[in-house]
Scaffold this active site. Structure first.
Site, PDB file in Angstrom:
ATOM      1  N   CYS A 147      18.098  19.249  35.383  1.00  0.00           N
ATOM      2  CA  CYS A 147      18.978  18.799  36.463  1.00  0.00           C
ATOM      3  C   CYS A 147      18.166  18.533  37.720  1.00  0.00           C
ATOM      4  O   CYS A 147      16.949  18.726  37.750  1.00  0.00           O
ATOM      5  CB  CYS A 147      20.072  19.836  36.742  1.00  0.00           C
ATOM      6  SG  CYS A 147      19.432  21.407  37.355  1.00  0.00           S
ATOM      7  N   CYS A 173      15.989  21.334  39.049  1.00  0.00           N
ATOM      8  CA  CYS A 173      14.691  21.463  38.374  1.00  0.00           C
ATOM      9  C   CYS A 173      13.675  20.528  39.009  1.00  0.00           C
ATOM     10  O   CYS A 173      12.516  20.902  39.235  1.00  0.00           O
ATOM     11  CB  CYS A 173      14.839  21.148  36.889  1.00  0.00           C
ATOM     12  SG  CYS A 173      15.950  22.231  35.986  1.00  0.00           S
ATOM     13  N   ASP A 192       5.754 -19.156  52.257  1.00  0.00           N
ATOM     14  CA  ASP A 192       4.575 -19.991  52.429  1.00  0.00           C
ATOM     15  C   ASP A 192       4.891 -21.327  51.764  1.00  0.00           C
ATOM     16  O   ASP A 192       5.777 -21.409  50.914  1.00  0.00           O
ATOM     17  CB  ASP A 192       3.376 -19.310  51.766  1.00  0.00           C
ATOM     18  CG  ASP A 192       2.187 -20.232  51.663  1.00  0.00           C
ATOM     19  OD1 ASP A 192       1.785 -20.789  52.687  1.00  0.00           O
ATOM     20  OD2 ASP A 192       1.682 -20.397  50.529  1.00  0.00           O
ATOM     21  N   ASP A 216       1.302 -16.673  48.058  1.00  0.00           N
ATOM     22  CA  ASP A 216       0.431 -16.592  46.889  1.00  0.00           C
ATOM     23  C   ASP A 216      -1.047 -16.530  47.226  1.00  0.00           C
ATOM     24  O   ASP A 216      -1.865 -16.302  46.342  1.00  0.00           O
ATOM     25  CB  ASP A 216       0.669 -17.798  45.975  1.00  0.00           C
ATOM     26  CG  ASP A 216       0.142 -19.093  46.578  1.00  0.00           C
ATOM     27  OD1 ASP A 216       0.145 -19.202  47.822  1.00  0.00           O
ATOM     28  OD2 ASP A 216      -0.263 -19.979  45.809  1.00  0.00           O
ATOM     29  N   ASP A 254      -1.940 -15.231  52.948  1.00  0.00           N
ATOM     30  CA  ASP A 254      -0.576 -14.718  53.047  1.00  0.00           C
ATOM     31  C   ASP A 254      -0.519 -13.194  53.054  1.00  0.00           C
ATOM     32  O   ASP A 254       0.536 -12.615  53.320  1.00  0.00           O
ATOM     33  CB  ASP A 254       0.278 -15.233  51.872  1.00  0.00           C
ATOM     34  CG  ASP A 254       0.413 -16.741  51.879  1.00  0.00           C
ATOM     35  OD1 ASP A 254       0.581 -17.306  52.970  1.00  0.00           O
ATOM     36  OD2 ASP A 254       0.347 -17.347  50.794  1.00  0.00           O
TER      37      ASP A 254
END
Length: 751
Positions: free
Chosen positions: A34, A37, A436, A638, A642
């Site tokens: 649970c 724990c 971009d 990419d 960036d």
């Protein structure tokens, strides 16, 4: 679950990150039941010297621990064991298959059901007015093995929790069922001869049976949440066909090294990452990228291990094996996301820290209140048992991690890799997406469309100089110049003193002259005016071309000409922008290109806002400005330039077709260079977060409604046990519905 074997896997955090001096250690933990724990294991691990952070996931039964580089694993395992849980390094062939563990659990459920069934029949007869009941000794004989054999796990785990100064689900179950069994045994042994006492053995036995059944169903459901990882790992073949000295031999995959030549026949999975040396054919990469159509491969093309060679014979030179392959990195990324903890889980952690002690107090108050109010200690005890059982916080600990596991898994199957749970949770709140342009919204493969010479220069001479300046660059525009020079048979000029000018262009020395090639800003910094070429440049920009200027800056200062580049917009870009608009999300384009090119692309796609001639640092500043206005910003890019903006955004989304720097900075990576996946990534985040909220709602609702009903005497302990088991199964089952999620847009079309 009891009997789990622990695994310790240490992985260095990639260099270049802010935590490069740390290591990540993964430990599989057995015995957690649970949220309480989870909290106790985390506290135990965090107390170990050298630990900087720890996240424990109940659904995966794993802990992700960040330690200083020289911290050993053994103290971590010892801390987990001292807290009352299993943790030990896995050994070869020592682990028990999940199917065998589930088989044992099912046998335990079946044994408990067989022993409890006669007690249930006797209770049913009594409910329907029949007076027949099993003798007390028979009920004792049936209930005792269930209580102390099949239910022994609850005593062990509950005692460990007490020794650790905490409580958990097992403690509540052990106390509740022991009270019912003990009350029945006392009543049976102390009954007068010939008198049939009221016995409650069926309560204790059936409670344990229900809980075991619920735990088995829960374990099966949790196993399904890990299906994405298993599916990815199954993509890796065990052997490869190695070609050495013209001889082909099938060898274990572990024997293949970088530089080896591997032969892949039609219909086989490609075993390694590599480059095609010979042969051609189409390759199915759908399980890695989500791309539904096969991709044609020819000599020089890159292939990824785990993809399927649909047709043709491919001869591949190995470039990566083992942990360095793209498939291995994807598996690590998904594992890391599933092991991480979402911010909303902090609320659960705070509640679970005090939950069990509060329940024990409520149960004690229920017992004392009913005994004082009715004078019937038996009824008081049964009501207290109902409180203990209904309050078991299994579902509370499962609501968030199961949804995270399923959400990250289904996203990975469709080419969306989510770095961690925080990224998955935060993405649902995005209100602005900044893109971009080059390589993100456009193909990123521009072509040199126009050469315009100034004065007495000619186009061939202009191309020769431009090719010389661009020969050392990997920029897409430089590649376009080199392709045009090769196609026209123009030899690049010899250059020296090459310099890259961030965000503006390049410069170098050619034949004793200093030349510069780049943006109009670079020309202005050099004191050059476009002169007679201004009109032509404006016309090209209006048509969506990117214009670069070539000039001599020393010893003389004069304009030599301009180059114009055309970069096609990706087919799915417009549909992606439209999908975001339908969700009420504002779009912004940040680009280093001039206003003419940027405006033309933005108008074609329907982008709301355009920021042109933005340097890399300016992109990060623009993102920060958007965030300062109260908007939640996702940045999509990419390239290396960036990376600052990806880091500055609330959520960075990188195209896997770009650079490793961009992908390591982003929280989400799109395995295809498809803008449509941006809307899909935000959609899977929204749906996952909805499942988290639904799971937490039901987890809290069960307790908020069930505990008062039990304390008021309106909830039978058997019904409480069934409801507790149902709560965990329903929360996990609701999360599993996420597996039906599919991207709404693939290659610009709805699916």
């Amino acid at each position: 679950m009891d009997g789990l074997i622990a695994e310790s896997v240490t992985r260095p955090i990639p260099q270049g990150s802010s935590t490069a001096a740390l290591h990540e250690t993964y430990i599989e933990i057995g015995g957690m039941t649970c949220a309480s724990c989870v909290a106790r294991v985390e506290r135990a691990i965090k107390r170990v010297p050298g630990v900087t952070a720890a996240e424990v996931n109940l659904a995966t039964e794993r802990a992700r621990v960040r330690t200083v580089s020289d911290a050993p694993v053994e103290p971590l395992l010892a801390a987990v064991r001292d807290a009352g849980y299993e943790a030990r390094p896995i050994e070869a062939n020592a682990d028990t298959p999940a199917e065998n563990r589930h088989g044992r659990e099912l046998l335990h459920v079946a044994a408990a059901a067989v022993l409890s069934a006669p007690l249930l029949f006797g209770m049913a007869n009594h409910l329907f007015g029949a007076q027949w009941m099993l003798p007390g000794w028979a009920q004792f004989a049936l209930a005792t093995p269930v209580q102390f054999w099949l239910g022994w796990r609850f005593y062990v785990a509950g005692w460990k929790a007490v020794r650790a100064g905490a409580g958990n689900m097992d403690l509540l179950v052990a106390l509740g069922t022991s009270a019912a069994w003990g009350l029945s045994t006392f009543a049976w042994l102390s009954a007068a001869p010939g008198h049939a006492p009221d016995l409650y053995y069926e309560t204790s036995a059936l409670l344990i049976t229900f809980i075991l059944l619920g735990k088995w169903l829960e374990a099966r459901a949790k196993g399904q949440t890990a299906s994405a990882i298993r599916a990815l790992m199954a993509l890796r073949p065990d052997t490869a066909r190695l070609r050495q000295d013209g001889v082909e031999q099938e060898v274990p995959l572990a024997a293949v090294r970088v530089g080896d030549t591997v032969v892949v026949r039609p219909g086989e999975r490609i075993p390694v990452d590599g480059t095609v040396l010979d042969g051609s054919g189409s390759v199915d990469e759908s399980m890695l990228t989500g791309e539904s159509l096969p991709v044609d491969k020819a000599p020089g093309a890159h292939v990824t291990g785990g993809s399927i060679n649909a047709d043709g014979l491919l001869v591949v030179e190995t470039t990566a094996v083992g942990a360095e392959t793209a498939l291995a990195r994807i598996v690590r990324l998904v594992e890391g996301a599933q092991a991480s903890k979402a911010p909303v889980q902090r609320l659960v952690d705070k509640v679970s820290a005090i939950f069990v002690p509060v329940v024990l107090v409520i149960a004690l108050a229920t017992f004392l209140g009913w005994w004082a109010g009715t004078g019937d200690p038996t009824a008081a005890l049964l009501n207290a048992v109902a409180v203990l059982v209904i309050a078991c916080p299994c579902s509370l600990g499962l609501a968030t991690p199961t949804a995270i596991m399923v959400g990250t898994g289904v996203a990975a199957r469709h080419g969306i890799l989510i770095k961690d749970a925080e990224a998955l949770e935060r993405a649902h709140a995005v209100t602005t997406v900044a893109f971009d342009k080059t390589g993100t919204l456009t193909e990123g493969r521009p072509e040199l469309s126009d050469l315009v010479a100034a004065g007495d220069e000619d186009e061939a001479g202009l191309l020769r100089l431009a090719a010389g300046l661009q020969a050392g660059s990997e920029h897409p525009l430089a590649t376009a110049v080199m392709r045009r020079a090769v196609a026209e048979g123009v030899a690049a000029a010899d250059v020296t003193g090459f310099r890259a000018l961030a965000g503006r262009g390049v410069s170098a020395q050619v034949d004793g002259r200093t030349l510069a090639l780049g943006s109009r800003r670079l020309m202005e910094e050099s004191g050059l005016a476009p002169g007679a070429l201004l009109g032509r440049a404006q016309a090209l920009s209006t048509a969506g071309r990117t214009v670069s200027w070539l000039a001599e800056t020393a010893p003389a200062t004069r304009l030599l000409g301009l180059l114009a580049f055309a970069d096609a917009v990706k087919p799915s870009a417009q549909a992606s922008i439209e999908a975001l608009r339908q969700r009420g999300i504002r779009t912004v384009m940040l680009t280093g290109d001039g206003p003419g090119v940027a405006g033309a692309v933005a108008a074609a796609l329907g982008i709301d806002d355009v920021r042109a001639e933005v340097l890399p640092a300016g992109k990060a500043e623009a993102v920060a400005a958007l965030r300062s206005g109260g908007r939640v910003v996702a940045m999509v890019g990419d390239g290396v330039n960036d990376a600052p903006a990806l880091a500055a955004a609330d959520i960075g989304i990188a195209m896997a077709t770009g650079t490793d720097v961009a992908m390591s900075t982003a929280g989400i990576t799109l395995m295809r260079g498809d803008p449509a996946l941006v809307a899909d990534a935000l959609d899977v985040s929204r749906r996952t977060y909805a499942k988290i909220k639904q799971g937490l709602f039901w987890a809290f609702a069960y307790n908020l409604v069930g505990i008062p009903l039990a304390a008021a005497g309106l909830l039978n302990p058997l019904v409480a046990g069934g409801a507790m088991a149902l709560s965990s199964v329903s929360v996990v089952g609701n999360a599993l519905l996420l597996r039906r999620w599919r991207p709404r847009m693939l290659q610009g079309t709805r699916t």
